[in-house]
Structure formats: C-alpha cells, structure tokens
Design a protein around this motif. Structure first.
Motif, PDB file in Angstrom:
ATOM      1  N   LEU A 159     -12.224  32.202  39.381  1.00  0.00           N
ATOM      2  CA  LEU A 159     -11.667  31.243  38.430  1.00  0.00           C
ATOM      3  C   LEU A 159     -12.362  29.885  38.476  1.00  0.00           C
ATOM      4  CD1 LEU A 159      -7.790  31.778  38.738  1.00  0.00           C
ATOM      5  CD2 LEU A 159      -9.260  32.387  36.810  1.00  0.00           C
ATOM      6  N   ASP A 161     -15.344  28.465  37.754  1.00  0.00           N
ATOM      7  CA  ASP A 161     -16.014  27.912  36.568  1.00  0.00           C
ATOM      8  C   ASP A 161     -15.009  27.616  35.459  1.00  0.00           C
ATOM      9  OD1 ASP A 161     -18.437  28.127  37.845  1.00  0.00           O
ATOM     10  OD2 ASP A 161     -19.008  30.007  36.855  1.00  0.00           O
ATOM     11  N   GLU A 162     -14.075  28.534  35.290  1.00  0.00           N
ATOM     12  CA  GLU A 162     -13.093  28.374  34.217  1.00  0.00           C
ATOM     13  C   GLU A 162     -12.168  27.188  34.480  1.00  0.00           C
ATOM     14  OE1 GLU A 162      -9.746  31.112  31.862  1.00  0.00           O
ATOM     15  OE2 GLU A 162     -10.944  31.962  33.508  1.00  0.00           O
ATOM     16  N   GLU A 165     -14.094  23.914  33.872  1.00  0.00           N
ATOM     17  CA  GLU A 165     -14.224  23.695  32.428  1.00  0.00           C
ATOM     18  C   GLU A 165     -12.900  23.226  31.832  1.00  0.00           C
ATOM     19  OE1 GLU A 165     -15.857  26.158  28.530  1.00  0.00           O
ATOM     20  OE2 GLU A 165     -14.883  27.260  30.174  1.00  0.00           O
TER      21      GLU A 165
END
Length: 216
Positions: A159, A161-162, A165
């Motif tokens: 999770l 990178d998500e 972002e």
C-alpha cells in the motif's frame, strides 16, 4: 503528589517525551491520519497525538515526578528554535512530514541537541523490559519527523505507493515553519508491545515544558 508508576518489567506502561508542533501543524497531521484511517484502515500514525519523538516507548521504573524533574533539569540550558517543515516525504515504509532539516537541507542541530539532552536525562531511569526492543538515541541516525502513515505499512507494504499518493492528493496544508518550543511527556499503554501495539494503544498527557525564546 507522586503519580502512578510501573513497578515491574513487563508491565504495559511506557513513557515518551515528544516535541509538540504548533496547533496548525497538529491539525494538519490529525486531518491526514484521520483520512488515512478512513480510507485504508491504517491506524498507527494516528494512535499517538501529533508529535516528533525525542525519546519514545521508554520503560522508566521510577515515579513520574522523578521523570519530570530529570527532564526539567535537562531542558534548563536549552531555548526554542525554528523548525522547518520540508513537506511530505517517504524515507522508508512510512509517510511523514520531514521536520529534521533546515531550509538549506542541513540537519537541524538544535533538534538533535534537544533529543540528546532528553535521552541523557532519562538514561539512568531506564529498567530492562522485554518489549519493545530498545531504540536508543544515536545522533547519526536520529531523524525528526511527524508520522502520517507508519508502522502498519510494514504489514501492508504493497500500500506504500498508494498511501503516499493519497496523502499528497489530500492537499492538506501545514505551516512551512513553526517554533520548537513545546515538549510533552506522555504515559502510554498497550496490551502487547512486541506485536501490533497500535491496535490497543492508549495514552495520557502528564506534563508540558515550554522552552524560552533565545536571548537576542
């Protein structure tokens, strides 16, 4: 009056001494951690009040007045200093506000000196405890930060990178600078410090110190 203090290794209580950001930065951290929890179910960063750790999860087997006195003496020669928020960073698994560096990218030595002073103040009060593993202060590796998503990303690394972002996309603004003038002592408690402590963590504010402005 002496407040409650733990009396045996293995009890559920630990102590943390933290630099508290200004109210607007605290609000920004709380907004972000609340949204991260609502969207992803990540709770560790929001389990604590907004803070930059000076010493954390310390097993200090003395009465709390002794802890307050020790830190009070250590803070006497220190003054407030400017803290620069370099914004959202991801130095490892976690997502943070970087408050370790100055505007030119150099380490904030006043922050490091504050952490060193607090660590030295509580060193003689530590008693052995199995959990959590000791995380001793090292000026070479100390990095002041405000956690936005933290320990539970070690369980859900996919999770990362998500979440980063998402946090950037929230557009939550925090002051670019705030005074480093407020130091807090907290008592923390968890059912199992060796495991997923953030699911059972509770805390209580015990004391606040205010660092004076430097002499002109």
């Amino acid at each position: 009056m002496t407040r409650f203090s733990p009396v045996a290794p293995g009890d559920p209580y630990r102590y943390g001494v933290y630099l508290r950001p200004d109210p607007r930065t605290c609000m920004a951290v709380t907004r972000i951690t609340t949204h991260v929890r609502a969207q992803f179910g990540l709770v560790s960063a929001g389990a604590f009040p907004p803070h930059a750790t000076l010493v954390g999860s310390e097993h200090l087997g003395r009465d709390e007045d002794t802890i307050v006195d020790a830190v009070t003496k250590a803070l006497v020669p220190l003054t407030a200093f400017p803290v620069v928020n370099q914004g959202i960073r991801r130095p490892g698994r976690g997502v943070i506000f970087d408050v370790h560096h100055l505007a030119d990218g150099a380490p904030n030595t006043s922050f490091v000196e504050l952490a060193a002073a607090v660590d030295a103040a509580v060193a003689s009060l530590r008693i052995p405890a199995a959990d959590p593993e000791p995380n001793r202060f090292d000026p070479a590796t100390f990095r002041a930060h405000l956690s936005l998503a933290s320990h539970d990303l070690y369980e859900r690394p996919e999770l990362g990178d998500e979440v980063e972002e998402f946090v950037r996309g929230l557009g939550v603004e925090a002051p670019a600078m705030f005074p480093g003038d407020t130091v807090d002592l907290y008592r923390t408690c968890a059912d199992d410090w060796s495991g997923r402590w953030w699911h059972t963590l509770t805390w209580e504010h015990l004391h606040t110190w205010r660092l004076p402005a430097p002499t002109p």
